[in-house]
Design a protein around this motif. Structure first.
Motif, PDB file in Angstrom:
ATOM      1  N   PRO A   7       0.800  -1.228   0.000  1.00 26.09           N
ATOM      2  CA  PRO A   7       0.000   0.000   0.000  1.00 26.09           C
ATOM      3  C   PRO A   7       0.837   1.284   0.000  1.00 26.09           C
ATOM      4  O   PRO A   7       0.373   2.328  -0.412  1.00 26.09           O
ATOM      5  CB  PRO A   7      -0.840  -0.107   1.270  1.00 26.09           C
ATOM      6  CG  PRO A   7      -0.247  -1.190   2.075  1.00 26.09           C
ATOM      7  CD  PRO A   7       0.560  -2.049   1.153  1.00 26.09           C
ATOM      8  N   GLU A   8       2.070   1.210   0.448  1.00 30.01           N
ATOM      9  CA  GLU A   8       2.922   2.399   0.465  1.00 30.01           C
ATOM     10  C   GLU A   8       3.762   2.512  -0.798  1.00 30.01           C
ATOM     11  O   GLU A   8       4.543   3.432  -0.947  1.00 30.01           O
ATOM     12  CB  GLU A   8       3.820   2.379   1.699  1.00 30.01           C
ATOM     13  CG  GLU A   8       3.029   2.523   2.984  1.00 30.01           C
ATOM     14  CD  GLU A   8       3.907   2.685   4.198  1.00 30.01           C
ATOM     15  OE1 GLU A   8       4.993   3.269   4.072  1.00 30.01           O
ATOM     16  OE2 GLU A   8       3.500   2.228   5.267  1.00 30.01           O
ATOM     17  N   GLY A   9       3.612   1.569  -1.709  1.00 33.15           N
ATOM     18  CA  GLY A   9       4.374   1.608  -2.951  1.00 33.15           C
ATOM     19  C   GLY A   9       5.736   0.958  -2.800  1.00 33.15           C
ATOM     20  O   GLY A   9       6.123   0.508  -1.731  1.00 33.15           O
ATOM     21  N   GLU A  10       6.447   0.895  -3.895  1.00 33.62           N
ATOM     22  CA  GLU A  10       7.761   0.261  -3.898  1.00 33.62           C
ATOM     23  C   GLU A  10       8.783   1.151  -3.182  1.00 33.62           C
ATOM     24  O   GLU A  10       8.799   2.362  -3.367  1.00 33.62           O
ATOM     25  CB  GLU A  10       8.210   0.044  -5.344  1.00 33.62           C
ATOM     26  CG  GLU A  10       9.439  -0.827  -5.447  1.00 33.62           C
ATOM     27  CD  GLU A  10       9.723  -1.253  -6.872  1.00 33.62           C
ATOM     28  OE1 GLU A  10      10.899  -1.458  -7.180  1.00 33.62           O
ATOM     29  OE2 GLU A  10       8.770  -1.364  -7.652  1.00 33.62           O
ATOM     30  N   PRO A  11       9.631   0.555  -2.339  1.00 31.76           N
ATOM     31  CA  PRO A  11      10.634   1.360  -1.626  1.00 31.76           C
ATOM     32  C   PRO A  11      11.600   2.050  -2.587  1.00 31.76           C
ATOM     33  O   PRO A  11      11.920   1.528  -3.657  1.00 31.76           O
ATOM     34  CB  PRO A  11      11.387   0.338  -0.784  1.00 31.76           C
ATOM     35  CG  PRO A  11      10.561  -0.887  -0.783  1.00 31.76           C
ATOM     36  CD  PRO A  11       9.711  -0.854  -2.006  1.00 31.76           C
ATOM     37  N   LYS A  12      12.025   3.216  -2.218  1.00 32.26           N
ATOM     38  CA  LYS A  12      13.015   3.978  -2.991  1.00 32.26           C
ATOM     39  C   LYS A  12      14.245   4.172  -2.119  1.00 32.26           C
ATOM     40  O   LYS A  12      14.142   4.438  -0.927  1.00 32.26           O
ATOM     41  CB  LYS A  12      12.469   5.360  -3.378  1.00 32.26           C
ATOM     42  CG  LYS A  12      11.193   5.327  -4.178  1.00 32.26           C
ATOM     43  CD  LYS A  12      11.435   4.812  -5.553  1.00 32.26           C
ATOM     44  CE  LYS A  12      10.131   4.862  -6.347  1.00 32.26           C
ATOM     45  NZ  LYS A  12      10.173   4.092  -7.537  1.00 32.26           N
ATOM     46  N   ARG A  13      15.407   4.048  -2.717  1.00 36.05           N
ATOM     47  CA  ARG A  13      16.658   4.240  -1.997  1.00 36.05           C
ATOM     48  C   ARG A  13      17.007   5.728  -1.991  1.00 36.05           C
ATOM     49  O   ARG A  13      16.927   6.402  -3.014  1.00 36.05           O
ATOM     50  CB  ARG A  13      17.783   3.462  -2.669  1.00 36.05           C
ATOM     51  CG  ARG A  13      19.118   3.582  -1.953  1.00 36.05           C
ATOM     52  CD  ARG A  13      20.178   2.710  -2.573  1.00 36.05           C
ATOM     53  NE  ARG A  13      19.824   1.311  -2.508  1.00 36.05           N
ATOM     54  CZ  ARG A  13      20.083   0.517  -1.457  1.00 36.05           C
ATOM     55  NH1 ARG A  13      20.660   1.012  -0.392  1.00 36.05           N
ATOM     56  NH2 ARG A  13      19.760  -0.749  -1.482  1.00 36.05           N
ATOM     57  N   LEU A  14      17.379   6.232  -0.820  1.00 32.51           N
ATOM     58  CA  LEU A  14      17.815   7.616  -0.678  1.00 32.51           C
ATOM     59  C   LEU A  14      19.264   7.624  -0.204  1.00 32.51           C
ATOM     60  O   LEU A  14      19.620   6.872   0.692  1.00 32.51           O
ATOM     61  CB  LEU A  14      16.965   8.363   0.356  1.00 32.51           C
ATOM     62  CG  LEU A  14      15.478   8.463   0.097  1.00 32.51           C
ATOM     63  CD1 LEU A  14      14.799   9.150   1.273  1.00 32.51           C
ATOM     64  CD2 LEU A  14      15.219   9.238  -1.174  1.00 32.51           C
ATOM     65  N   ASN A  15      20.044   8.480  -0.781  1.00 35.42           N
ATOM     66  CA  ASN A  15      21.416   8.682  -0.321  1.00 35.42           C
ATOM     67  C   ASN A  15      21.491  10.101   0.215  1.00 35.42           C
ATOM     68  O   ASN A  15      21.149  11.051  -0.486  1.00 35.42           O
ATOM     69  CB  ASN A  15      22.414   8.517  -1.474  1.00 35.42           C
ATOM     70  CG  ASN A  15      22.428   7.106  -1.987  1.00 35.42           C
ATOM     71  OD1 ASN A  15      22.558   6.165  -1.229  1.00 35.42           O
ATOM     72  ND2 ASN A  15      22.256   6.954  -3.290  1.00 35.42           N
ATOM     73  N   ILE A  16      21.913  10.232   1.462  1.00 31.01           N
ATOM     74  CA  ILE A  16      22.005  11.560   2.055  1.00 31.01           C
ATOM     75  C   ILE A  16      23.392  11.762   2.660  1.00 31.01           C
ATOM     76  O   ILE A  16      24.092  10.805   2.972  1.00 31.01           O
ATOM     77  CB  ILE A  16      20.924  11.796   3.126  1.00 31.01           C
ATOM     78  CG1 ILE A  16      21.092  10.827   4.292  1.00 31.01           C
ATOM     79  CG2 ILE A  16      19.532  11.683   2.541  1.00 31.01           C
ATOM     80  CD1 ILE A  16      20.236  11.163   5.487  1.00 31.01           C
ATOM     81  N   VAL A  17      23.755  13.001   2.799  1.00 32.03           N
ATOM     82  CA  VAL A  17      24.993  13.374   3.468  1.00 32.03           C
ATOM     83  C   VAL A  17      24.580  14.175   4.693  1.00 32.03           C
ATOM     84  O   VAL A  17      23.753  15.085   4.602  1.00 32.03           O
ATOM     85  CB  VAL A  17      25.894  14.221   2.538  1.00 32.03           C
ATOM     86  CG1 VAL A  17      27.138  14.667   3.266  1.00 32.03           C
ATOM     87  CG2 VAL A  17      26.239  13.434   1.283  1.00 32.03           C
ATOM     88  N   ALA A  18      25.132  13.806   5.842  1.00 34.35           N
ATOM     89  CA  ALA A  18      24.768  14.486   7.082  1.00 34.35           C
ATOM     90  C   ALA A  18      26.011  14.653   7.944  1.00 34.35           C
ATOM     91  O   ALA A  18      26.920  13.829   7.893  1.00 34.35           O
ATOM     92  CB  ALA A  18      23.724  13.670   7.831  1.00 34.35           C
ATOM     93  N   PRO A  19      26.033  15.707   8.752  1.00 34.55           N
ATOM     94  CA  PRO A  19      27.167  15.897   9.652  1.00 34.55           C
ATOM     95  C   PRO A  19      27.237  14.763  10.676  1.00 34.55           C
ATOM     96  O   PRO A  19      26.209  14.204  11.071  1.00 34.55           O
ATOM     97  CB  PRO A  19      26.886  17.231  10.345  1.00 34.55           C
ATOM     98  CG  PRO A  19      25.564  17.692   9.892  1.00 34.55           C
ATOM     99  CD  PRO A  19      25.033  16.753   8.869  1.00 34.55           C
TER     100      PRO A  19
END
Length: 62
Positions: A7-19
């Protein structure tokens, strides 16, 4: 027969940069949870909590 969709759809990969300090805060939070979620799950929970807080007229709600 087609597979039933999540119901939430297909997962998507996120790449983030954080301190590093931000990651440490998340890591400290996740270690305080009874089930010790991994870092990805901790981020998902925190984002969901933040989104819910804005719906309820939280500090940053618009």
């Amino acid at each position: 027969m087609p597979a039933k969709l999540d119901p939430e759809g297909e997962p998507k990969r996120l790449n983030i940069v954080a301190p590093a300090s931000w990651v440490k805060k998340i890591d400290d939070w996740r270690r305080s949870q009874p089930d010790l979620p991994n870092l990805s799950e901790a981020i998902r929970r925190l984002v969901e909590a933040g989104l819910e807080a804005t719906k309820k007229g939280g500090k940053h709600g618009r």
